[in-house]
Design a protein around this motif. Structure first.
Motif, PDB file in Angstrom:
ATOM      1  N   THR A  34     114.534  16.660  12.637  1.00 24.42           N
ATOM      2  CA  THR A  34     114.231  16.856  11.205  1.00 24.42           C
ATOM      3  C   THR A  34     115.168  17.908  10.582  1.00 24.42           C
ATOM      4  OG1 THR A  34     112.600  18.598  11.598  1.00 24.42           O
ATOM      5  CG2 THR A  34     111.797  16.314  11.638  1.00 24.42           C
ATOM      6  N   ASP A  94     118.414  11.514   6.799  1.00 28.96           N
ATOM      7  CA  ASP A  94     117.327  12.380   7.288  1.00 28.96           C
ATOM      8  C   ASP A  94     117.240  12.288   8.804  1.00 28.96           C
ATOM      9  OD1 ASP A  94     114.962  10.085   5.773  1.00 28.96           O
ATOM     10  OD2 ASP A  94     116.563   9.845   7.232  1.00 28.96           O
ATOM     11  N   VAL A  95     116.104  12.038   9.336  1.00 32.44           N
ATOM     12  CA  VAL A  95     115.840  12.215  10.764  1.00 32.44           C
ATOM     13  C   VAL A  95     116.875  11.548  11.663  1.00 32.44           C
ATOM     14  CG1 VAL A  95     114.106  11.940  12.557  1.00 32.44           C
ATOM     15  CG2 VAL A  95     113.398  12.299  10.201  1.00 32.44           C
TER      16      VAL A  95
END
Ligand SMILES: CCc1c(F)c(F)c(S(N)(=O)=O)c(F)c1F
Ligand SMILES: [Zn+2]
Length: 266
Positions: A59, A182-183
């Motif tokens: 994250t 993102d992730v």
């Protein structure tokens, strides 16, 4: 470089003329420049080298962007969330970014070599020392302020983990383009084999500062032809400029000088 005559001559020509390196071929007084050719037989097994410990928090991944040299994935380094420790390191280092270097064709592209063997591409995971520096920018100028893990890419099977990144590349085709990412867990880009070489070196792009502890993984990861070709569709140039394909963004080999490469394996 063992290569066909044509490739060699074009490589030498390109190497001398390549805009990326015309001005940066030498750093005045450099004694620990990178990349180097790692001679396996000259590397020294060091039994005191610990296993490398890697804890990346997916994250902390922020975005992908085209910085005009490579494409780079940036991480939130405001806390000790994605860190490495162990190996040759005296403390922990924070992940700041990772990027790649590659060639126009599969015959070259990596920055480091192993017994003069060159790979089509090389991944660099860049970390900085939050104990001796207060920021990445400061660590770049500090002796051993940075640790870069180098992973060779070889032509082979499709790499499912890399594909998520490759799918984002069309969105960052031009210099200074940026896309949210993102992730993502960079651990999926690491080979499972723990073996590595380590030596004291430098950044391979400006400012070429001699602040890097290099950790080069012995075992390459496999990527397929389509994935390499997606790298080669990126551009050095900004939108609206005459297009220049982003290829051959590697620095030429630098002299080993008075350095020993240590290995974590016999
Ligand atoms: C100045 C930002 C930066 C780079 F642009 C870079 F290419 C490398 S490299 N190829 O040596 O891993 C770094 F370590 C680094 F810190
Ligand atoms: Zn690099």
């Amino acid at each position: 470089r063992p290569c066909s005559l044509a490739a060699c001559s074009s490589y030498r020509l390109r190497d001398a003329l390549h805009p990326l390196w015309q001005s940066e071929l030498t750093v005045s007084g450099g004694t620990r420049q990178s990349p180097i050719n790692i001679q396996w037989r000259d590397s020294v097994y060091d039994p005191h080298l610990k296993p490398l410990k890697i804890h990346y928090d997916p994250t902390t991944c922020l975005y992908v962007w085209n910085n005009g040299y490579s494409f780079q994935v940036e991480f939130d380094d405001s806390a000790d969330k994605s860190v490495i420790m162990g190996g040759p390191l005296e403390n922990h280092y924070r992940l700041k970014q990772f990027h790649f270097h590659w060639g126009a064709i599969n015959e070259w592209g990596s920055e480091h070599m192993v017994d003069s063997k060159v790979y089509p591409a090389e991944l660099h995971l860049v970390h900085w020392n939050p104990v001796t520096s207060t920021s990445f920018e400061e660590a770049i100028m500090e002796n051993n302020g940075l640790v870069v893990i180098g992973v060779f890419l070889k032509l082979g099977a499709h790499h499912a983990g890399l594909q998520k990144l490759v799918d984002a590349l069309p969105a960052v085709r031009h210099k200074d383009a940026i896309v949210e990412f993102d992730v993502f867990d960079p651990c999926c880009l690491m080979p499972s084999c723990p073996d590595y070489w380590t030596y004291d070196g430098s950044l391979t792009t400006p400012p070429l500062t001699e602040s890097v502890t290099w950790i080069i993984k012995k075992t390459p990861i496999e990527v397929d032809q389509n994935q390499l070709e997606e790298f080669r569709m990126l551009l050095f140039t900004s939108a609206g400029e005459e297009e220049k394909r982003m290829v051959d963004n590697f620095r030429p080999l630098q002299p080993l000088m008075n350095r020993t490469v240590r290995s974590s394996f016999r």
